[in-house]
Design a protein around this motif. Structure first.
Motif, PDB file in Angstrom:
ATOM      1  N   GLY A 108       0.802  -1.209   0.000  1.00 21.14           N
ATOM      2  CA  GLY A 108       0.000   0.000   0.000  1.00 21.14           C
ATOM      3  C   GLY A 108       0.839   1.265   0.000  1.00 21.14           C
ATOM      4  N   SER A 109       2.132   1.175  -0.280  1.00 23.55           N
ATOM      5  CA  SER A 109       3.038   2.324  -0.345  1.00 23.55           C
ATOM      6  C   SER A 109       3.110   3.115   0.957  1.00 23.55           C
ATOM      7  CB  SER A 109       2.649   3.258  -1.501  1.00 23.55           C
ATOM      8  OG  SER A 109       2.898   2.623  -2.718  1.00 23.55           O
ATOM      9  N   VAL A 110       2.984   2.455   2.063  1.00 16.29           N
ATOM     10  CA  VAL A 110       3.152   3.088   3.370  1.00 16.29           C
ATOM     11  C   VAL A 110       4.468   2.584   3.931  1.00 16.29           C
ATOM     12  CG1 VAL A 110       2.212   3.325   5.699  1.00 16.29           C
ATOM     13  CG2 VAL A 110       0.660   3.172   3.748  1.00 16.29           C
ATOM     14  N   THR A 111       5.293   3.499   4.414  1.00 11.16           N
ATOM     15  CA  THR A 111       6.596   3.093   4.953  1.00 11.16           C
ATOM     16  C   THR A 111       6.439   2.503   6.354  1.00 11.16           C
ATOM     17  OG1 THR A 111       7.049   5.226   5.970  1.00 11.16           O
ATOM     18  CG2 THR A 111       7.753   4.942   3.678  1.00 11.16           C
ATOM     19  N   ARG A 112       7.433   1.764   6.741  1.00 13.26           N
ATOM     20  CA  ARG A 112       7.454   1.193   8.098  1.00 13.26           C
ATOM     21  C   ARG A 112       7.416   2.319   9.123  1.00 13.26           C
ATOM     22  NH1 ARG A 112      11.140  -0.576  12.085  1.00 13.26           N
ATOM     23  NH2 ARG A 112      10.469  -2.521  13.039  1.00 13.26           N
ATOM     24  N   GLU A 171       6.040   5.229   8.822  1.00 14.39           N
ATOM     25  CA  GLU A 171       4.670   5.754   8.883  1.00 14.39           C
ATOM     26  C   GLU A 171       3.760   4.814   9.667  1.00 14.39           C
ATOM     27  OE1 GLU A 171       4.580   8.206   4.658  1.00 14.39           O
ATOM     28  OE2 GLU A 171       4.154   6.053   4.661  1.00 14.39           O
ATOM     29  N   GLN A 172       3.943   3.516   9.479  1.00 16.35           N
ATOM     30  CA  GLN A 172       3.147   2.546  10.222  1.00 16.35           C
ATOM     31  C   GLN A 172       3.409   2.661  11.722  1.00 16.35           C
ATOM     32  OE1 GLN A 172       4.522  -1.009   8.261  1.00 16.35           O
ATOM     33  NE2 GLN A 172       2.631  -1.167   7.064  1.00 16.35           N
ATOM     34  N   ILE A 173       4.674   2.770  12.081  1.00 13.41           N
ATOM     35  CA  ILE A 173       5.030   2.879  13.495  1.00 13.41           C
ATOM     36  C   ILE A 173       4.475   4.167  14.089  1.00 13.41           C
ATOM     37  CG2 ILE A 173       6.984   3.188  15.072  1.00 13.41           C
ATOM     38  CD1 ILE A 173       8.540   1.216  13.282  1.00 13.41           C
ATOM     39  N   ALA A 174       4.572   5.268  13.357  1.00 13.57           N
ATOM     40  CA  ALA A 174       4.047   6.543  13.849  1.00 13.57           C
ATOM     41  C   ALA A 174       2.539   6.457  14.054  1.00 13.57           C
ATOM     42  CB  ALA A 174       4.389   7.671  12.877  1.00 13.57           C
ATOM     43  N   TYR A 175       1.840   5.802  13.140  1.00 15.11           N
ATOM     44  CA  TYR A 175       0.396   5.635  13.269  1.00 15.11           C
ATOM     45  C   TYR A 175       0.064   4.810  14.516  1.00 15.11           C
ATOM     46  CZ  TYR A 175      -4.364   4.125  12.366  1.00 15.11           C
ATOM     47  OH  TYR A 175      -5.700   3.859  12.483  1.00 15.11           O
ATOM     48  N   LEU A 176       0.739   3.684  14.676  1.00 19.40           N
ATOM     49  CA  LEU A 176       0.519   2.838  15.855  1.00 19.40           C
ATOM     50  C   LEU A 176       0.795   3.599  17.142  1.00 19.40           C
ATOM     51  CD1 LEU A 176       2.122  -0.532  14.733  1.00 19.40           C
ATOM     52  CD2 LEU A 176      -0.287  -0.122  15.242  1.00 19.40           C
ATOM     53  N   ASN A 177       1.842   4.391  17.154  1.00 19.65           N
ATOM     54  CA  ASN A 177       2.200   5.163  18.338  1.00 19.65           C
ATOM     55  C   ASN A 177       1.068   6.120  18.715  1.00 19.65           C
ATOM     56  OD1 ASN A 177       4.250   5.569  20.301  1.00 19.65           O
ATOM     57  ND2 ASN A 177       4.786   7.493  19.332  1.00 19.65           N
ATOM     58  N   GLY A 178       0.507   6.795  17.723  1.00 17.87           N
ATOM     59  CA  GLY A 178      -0.606   7.707  17.980  1.00 17.87           C
ATOM     60  C   GLY A 178      -1.846   6.977  18.483  1.00 17.87           C
ATOM     61  N   GLN A 179      -2.120   5.819  17.899  1.00 16.34           N
ATOM     62  CA  GLN A 179      -3.278   5.044  18.327  1.00 16.34           C
ATOM     63  C   GLN A 179      -3.113   4.552  19.766  1.00 16.34           C
ATOM     64  OE1 GLN A 179      -6.220   4.581  16.460  1.00 16.34           O
ATOM     65  NE2 GLN A 179      -5.142   6.231  15.410  1.00 16.34           N
ATOM     66  N   LEU A 226       7.156   1.053  21.802  1.00 21.68           N
ATOM     67  CA  LEU A 226       7.150   1.575  20.444  1.00 21.68           C
ATOM     68  C   LEU A 226       7.906   2.901  20.360  1.00 21.68           C
ATOM     69  CD1 LEU A 226       6.198   0.786  17.670  1.00 21.68           C
ATOM     70  CD2 LEU A 226       4.041   1.926  18.136  1.00 21.68           C
ATOM     71  N   SER A 227       7.783   3.719  21.380  1.00 22.33           N
ATOM     72  CA  SER A 227       8.533   4.978  21.424  1.00 22.33           C
ATOM     73  C   SER A 227      10.039   4.706  21.444  1.00 22.33           C
ATOM     74  CB  SER A 227       8.132   5.804  22.652  1.00 22.33           C
ATOM     75  OG  SER A 227       6.782   6.197  22.559  1.00 22.33           O
ATOM     76  N   ASP A 228      10.454   3.682  22.177  1.00 25.23           N
ATOM     77  CA  ASP A 228      11.867   3.295  22.188  1.00 25.23           C
ATOM     78  C   ASP A 228      12.314   2.831  20.807  1.00 25.23           C
ATOM     79  OD1 ASP A 228      12.094   3.886  24.873  1.00 25.23           O
ATOM     80  OD2 ASP A 228      11.991   1.792  25.540  1.00 25.23           O
ATOM     81  N   THR A 229      11.464   2.091  20.114  1.00 22.56           N
ATOM     82  CA  THR A 229      11.776   1.623  18.766  1.00 22.56           C
ATOM     83  C   THR A 229      11.971   2.814  17.832  1.00 22.56           C
ATOM     84  OG1 THR A 229      10.551  -0.437  19.074  1.00 22.56           O
ATOM     85  CG2 THR A 229      10.933   0.268  16.796  1.00 22.56           C
ATOM     86  N   ILE A 230      11.082   3.791  17.920  1.00 24.90           N
ATOM     87  CA  ILE A 230      11.190   4.999  17.100  1.00 24.90           C
ATOM     88  C   ILE A 230      12.505   5.710  17.380  1.00 24.90           C
ATOM     89  CG2 ILE A 230      10.236   7.314  16.759  1.00 24.90           C
ATOM     90  CD1 ILE A 230       7.448   6.032  17.250  1.00 24.90           C
ATOM     91  N   ARG A 231      12.833   5.867  18.642  1.00 24.89           N
ATOM     92  CA  ARG A 231      14.060   6.563  19.035  1.00 24.89           C
ATOM     93  C   ARG A 231      15.297   5.798  18.534  1.00 24.89           C
ATOM     94  NH1 ARG A 231      12.382   8.311  23.286  1.00 24.89           N
ATOM     95  NH2 ARG A 231      12.342   6.412  24.489  1.00 24.89           N
ATOM     96  N   GLU A 232      15.314   4.479  18.691  1.00 26.89           N
ATOM     97  CA  GLU A 232      16.453   3.672  18.241  1.00 26.89           C
ATOM     98  C   GLU A 232      16.623   3.751  16.737  1.00 26.89           C
ATOM     99  OE1 GLU A 232      15.711  -0.242  19.724  1.00 26.89           O
ATOM    100  OE2 GLU A 232      16.020   0.365  21.804  1.00 26.89           O
ATOM    101  N   GLU A 233      15.521   3.683  16.001  1.00 26.11           N
ATOM    102  CA  GLU A 233      15.613   3.745  14.543  1.00 26.11           C
ATOM    103  C   GLU A 233      16.067   5.129  14.093  1.00 26.11           C
ATOM    104  OE1 GLU A 233      12.226   2.167  12.501  1.00 26.11           O
ATOM    105  OE2 GLU A 233      12.540   0.182  13.359  1.00 26.11           O
ATOM    106  N   ARG A 234      15.639   6.162  14.784  1.00 28.99           N
ATOM    107  CA  ARG A 234      16.072   7.522  14.441  1.00 28.99           C
ATOM    108  C   ARG A 234      17.572   7.663  14.674  1.00 28.99           C
ATOM    109  NH1 ARG A 234      12.725  10.937  17.621  1.00 28.99           N
ATOM    110  NH2 ARG A 234      11.146  10.545  16.044  1.00 28.99           N
ATOM    111  N   ILE A 235      18.061   7.152  15.796  1.00 33.59           N
ATOM    112  CA  ILE A 235      19.494   7.218  16.106  1.00 33.59           C
ATOM    113  C   ILE A 235      20.283   6.426  15.065  1.00 33.59           C
ATOM    114  CG2 ILE A 235      21.255   6.451  17.752  1.00 33.59           C
ATOM    115  CD1 ILE A 235      19.187   7.168  19.983  1.00 33.59           C
ATOM    116  N   PHE A 236      19.780   5.241  14.706  1.00 31.00           N
ATOM    117  CA  PHE A 236      20.444   4.399  13.715  1.00 31.00           C
ATOM    118  C   PHE A 236      20.495   5.104  12.364  1.00 31.00           C
ATOM    119  CE2 PHE A 236      20.321   0.954  10.519  1.00 31.00           C
ATOM    120  CZ  PHE A 236      21.508   0.328  10.836  1.00 31.00           C
TER     121      PHE A 236
END
Length: 75
Positions: A7-11, A13-21, A48-58
């Motif tokens: 569906g052309s949604v990035t991982r 974007e999916q994580i950000a959506y889940l985080n908001g939900q 999930l917030s930790d995952t976002i932070r780790e991926e951003r650092i990576f």
């Protein structure tokens, strides 16, 4: 690491959506007096917030390495 998925949604974007939900679900559970549910949703939100932070650092680390490689190649 920002590859397109079904569906052309990035991982990302999916994580950000889940985080908001999860944030919304936590607030709903807390306002309904469902303390244990709010706690478990909070734990999922934090994970999930930790995952976002780790991926951003990576991603930032990869970008810095690429920038350094380009600078060294240009010299």
């Amino acid at each position: 690491m920002d590859t397109r998925t079904k569906g052309s949604v990035t991982r990302r974007e999916q994580i950000a959506y889940l985080n908001g939900q999860l944030r919304e679900m936590r607030e709903i559970a807390a306002s309904a007096g469902l303390q244990l549910t709010a706690y478990f949703v909070e734990m999922a939100y934090l994970e999930l917030s930790d995952t976002i932070r780790e991926e951003r650092i990576f991603a930032e680390s990869d970008k810095q390495s690429a920038d350094l490689s380009h600078r060294l190649a240009a010299e």
